[in-house]
Design a protein around this motif. Structure first.
Motif, mmCIF file in Angstrom:
data_model
loop_
_atom_site.group_PDB
_atom_site.id
_atom_site.type_symbol
_atom_site.label_atom_id
_atom_site.label_comp_id
_atom_site.label_asym_id
_atom_site.label_seq_id
_atom_site.Cartn_x
_atom_site.Cartn_y
_atom_site.Cartn_z
ATOM 1 N N ILE A 62 0.814 -1.215 0.000
ATOM 2 C CA ILE A 62 0.000 0.000 0.000
ATOM 3 C C ILE A 62 0.849 1.267 0.000
ATOM 4 N N GLU A 63 1.959 1.259 0.749
ATOM 5 C CA GLU A 63 2.817 2.437 0.869
ATOM 6 C C GLU A 63 4.261 2.096 0.513
ATOM 7 N N PRO A 64 4.514 1.629 -0.701
ATOM 8 C CA PRO A 64 5.896 1.227 -1.023
ATOM 9 C C PRO A 64 6.895 2.365 -0.899
ATOM 10 N N GLU A 65 6.439 3.589 -1.220
ATOM 11 C CA GLU A 65 7.354 4.732 -1.189
ATOM 12 C C GLU A 65 7.888 4.993 0.214
ATOM 13 N N ARG A 66 7.087 4.680 1.228
ATOM 14 C CA ARG A 66 7.529 4.900 2.605
ATOM 15 C C ARG A 66 8.765 4.052 2.909
ATOM 16 N N PHE A 67 8.777 2.829 2.430
ATOM 17 C CA PHE A 67 9.886 1.928 2.724
ATOM 18 C C PHE A 67 11.038 2.097 1.737
ATOM 19 N N VAL A 68 10.713 2.511 0.531
ATOM 20 C CA VAL A 68 11.774 2.822 -0.442
ATOM 21 C C VAL A 68 12.645 3.956 0.086
ATOM 22 N N ASP A 69 12.009 4.903 0.789
ATOM 23 C CA ASP A 69 12.740 6.066 1.291
ATOM 24 C C ASP A 69 13.552 5.761 2.549
ATOM 25 N N MET A 70 13.424 4.562 3.091
ATOM 26 C CA MET A 70 14.182 4.213 4.294
ATOM 27 C C MET A 70 15.555 3.679 3.890
ATOM 28 N N PRO A 71 16.626 4.294 4.332
ATOM 29 C CA PRO A 71 17.963 3.816 3.956
ATOM 30 C C PRO A 71 18.278 2.425 4.501
ATOM 31 N N GLU A 72 17.528 1.985 5.502
ATOM 32 C CA GLU A 72 17.771 0.661 6.079
ATOM 33 C C GLU A 72 17.283 -0.468 5.167
ATOM 34 N N VAL A 73 16.439 -0.141 4.196
ATOM 35 C CA VAL A 73 15.773 -1.160 3.384
ATOM 36 C C VAL A 73 16.532 -1.397 2.079
ATOM 37 N N ASP A 74 16.782 -2.682 1.786
ATOM 38 C CA ASP A 74 17.461 -3.040 0.535
ATOM 39 C C ASP A 74 16.481 -3.325 -0.596
ATOM 40 N N HIS A 75 15.336 -3.982 -0.281
ATOM 41 C CA HIS A 75 14.363 -4.334 -1.313
ATOM 42 C C HIS A 75 12.953 -4.176 -0.762
ATOM 43 N N VAL A 76 12.016 -3.791 -1.628
ATOM 44 C CA VAL A 76 10.594 -3.711 -1.300
ATOM 45 C C VAL A 76 9.841 -4.547 -2.326
ATOM 46 N N ILE A 77 9.071 -5.538 -1.844
ATOM 47 C CA ILE A 77 8.315 -6.383 -2.773
ATOM 48 C C ILE A 77 6.855 -6.439 -2.350
ATOM 49 N N GLY A 78 5.970 -6.597 -3.318
ATOM 50 C CA GLY A 78 4.537 -6.592 -3.063
ATOM 51 C C GLY A 78 4.008 -7.922 -2.583
#
Length: 420
Positions: free
Chosen positions: A74-90
């Motif tokens: 629902i909010e992929p951009e929120r986690f994309v913007d986190m430097p701690e995160v390497d990948h975001v998948i649905g």
């Protein structure tokens, strides 16, 4: 190098899906990775997901952090913007083995979140089991076609779609053969089960098929149901099938008719009361849990009191209380909001009511004998899902079902002794 770790936040369906993801990740040879399977049912759930990710990065600075689940959908951009995160998948991508194969070869894009509304099938996934030998979850359905005004989950899960009954039976049989004594059928909206399948298939028919074709299954339990959609076969199964546990968790949300209309729920207060009365007549030992939202927009003091009084009117035992959380993109966000302090106060009152009715129920069980399913910590659960602390007996293995006399009741659990 270490095997992948899956952190599960949220619902029982997430628990099942986490096991599927763990298997995919291990099969792909993925190493030094942490997969966070998030929840988005409230804004607080999303905040806690972000907090968990930050803590993981501090604790595991070298790990690859992969974020998925409803919040990521629902909010992929929120986690994309986190430097701690390497990948975001649905939510669709997380269930595919190819996704993890890409991670293991470093050929994967950082963001893989596609249109969940385009998904039309609920592919069966076979898992070998869960860490505990007591309870296992089996997905029978995903998604939701309803549009309750407060709920963001359909946008994270997509349209309602069902796992074919034969695949469900096969998975249940497999888990029972692996030693699981209790199976929980789970999904997003399980009372909508079968509408997308050929033939007259319903949740109740599925329940009866599972119990018929897996005779060694000791206990079958249901996750949350929408009581207004309970079909005739489900009620027959509740009345006739002792292995279907007498514990129903209801998606009730409110006890006030105007609030229910503004939520776009499909039942009235009278419907909820009538369902509980009917179910209790069919199965006198049944207990009910319910989801209730405190402080829904426009809720007055009188409307809230109707919600609090539904607890006694329906004879509820377990309350799952949600302070209203405005979710961007839902109609309820545009309605007149209840002040935050009032929402918090009403949630506290509902929880206080929940504690009182639970204590009353537990007190009523003193002196009775119950079949308790032993869990990993040596405690257990009755068929009605009451927790029992086992005392004065030799340890029993997880998954054993033992006759237990209830000696006394505490505020949140029973104390029992195994019968000689």
């Amino acid at each position: 190098m270490s095997d992948p770790v899956v952190i599960t936040l949220g619902c029982r369906l997430n628990a099942f899906e986490s096991e599927v993801m763990r298997r995919h990740a291990e099969d792909a040879g993925l190493q030094d990775a942490v997969i966070v399977n998030t929840c988005a049912v409230t804004g607080e759930a999303v905040r806690q997901a972000a907090q968990t990710i930050r803590r993981l990065r501090r604790d595991k600075p070298e790990a690859r952090i992969i974020v998925t689940g409803c919040a990521a959908q629902i909010e992929p951009e929120r986690f994309v913007d986190m430097p701690e995160v390497d990948h975001v998948i649905g939510n669709a991508e997380k269930m595919r083995g190819q996704t993890y194969e890409g991670f293991s070869t470093s050929s994967s894009e950082r963001v893989q979140v596609n249109d969940i509304m385009s998904v039309r099938e609920c592919a069966p996934h076979m898992i070998d089991g869960f860490d505990s030998q007591t309870r296992a979850y089996v997905q029978i359905q995903n998604g939701c076609d309803h549009r309750c005004t407060f709920c963001i989950i359909p946008f994270g899960r997509g349209p309602s779609r069902s796992v074919p009954a034969g695949d469900v039976v096969t998975q249940v049989r497999h888990l029972v053969e692996k030693g699981h004594a209790e199976i929980v059928l789970t999904g997003v909206d399980i009372t909508s089960y079968g509408r997308d399948l050929p033939g007259p298939v319903t949740l109740g028919k599925l329940v009866r098929q599972v119990l018929k074709h897996v005779p060694d299954l000791a206990r079958l339990r249901l996750s949350s149901i929408d009581q207004v959609e309970a079909d005739a076969d489900l009620m027959i199964a509740l009345a006739d099938e002792e292995r279907l546990m007498p514990h129903l968790h209801l998606s009730m949300q409110s006890g006030d008719d105007m609030t229910l209309k503004r939520m776009k729920r499909r039942h009235s207060r009278a419907d909820a009361v009538a369902f509980c009365q009917r179910a209790r007549k069919l199965r006198p030992d049944v207990v009910f849990g319910a989801d209730l939202i405190a402080g829904f927009p426009t809720e007055t003091d009188d409307m809230f009191e109707n919600s609090r009084s539904i607890v006694d009117a329906c004879g509820l035992t377990y309350l799952h209380v949600f302070p209203f959380s405005a979710r961007r993109g839902t109609p309820a966000t545009r309605m007149p909001q209840v002040p935050g302090a009032v929402v918090k106060e009403r949630a506290a009152k509902l929880r206080e009511k929940g504690s009182a009715v639970l204590a009353t129920y537990l007190d009523s069980q003193q002196g009775r004998v119950a079949d308790v399913l032993v869990e990993r910590d040596g405690n257990g659960r009755t068929p009605q899902f009451a927790e029992v602390a086992m005392v004065g007996a030799r340890p029993y293995p997880a998954g054993a079902i033992v006759h237990t006399r209830i000696m006394r009741a505490g505020p949140t659990r029973l104390i029992g002794e195994v019968c000689a």
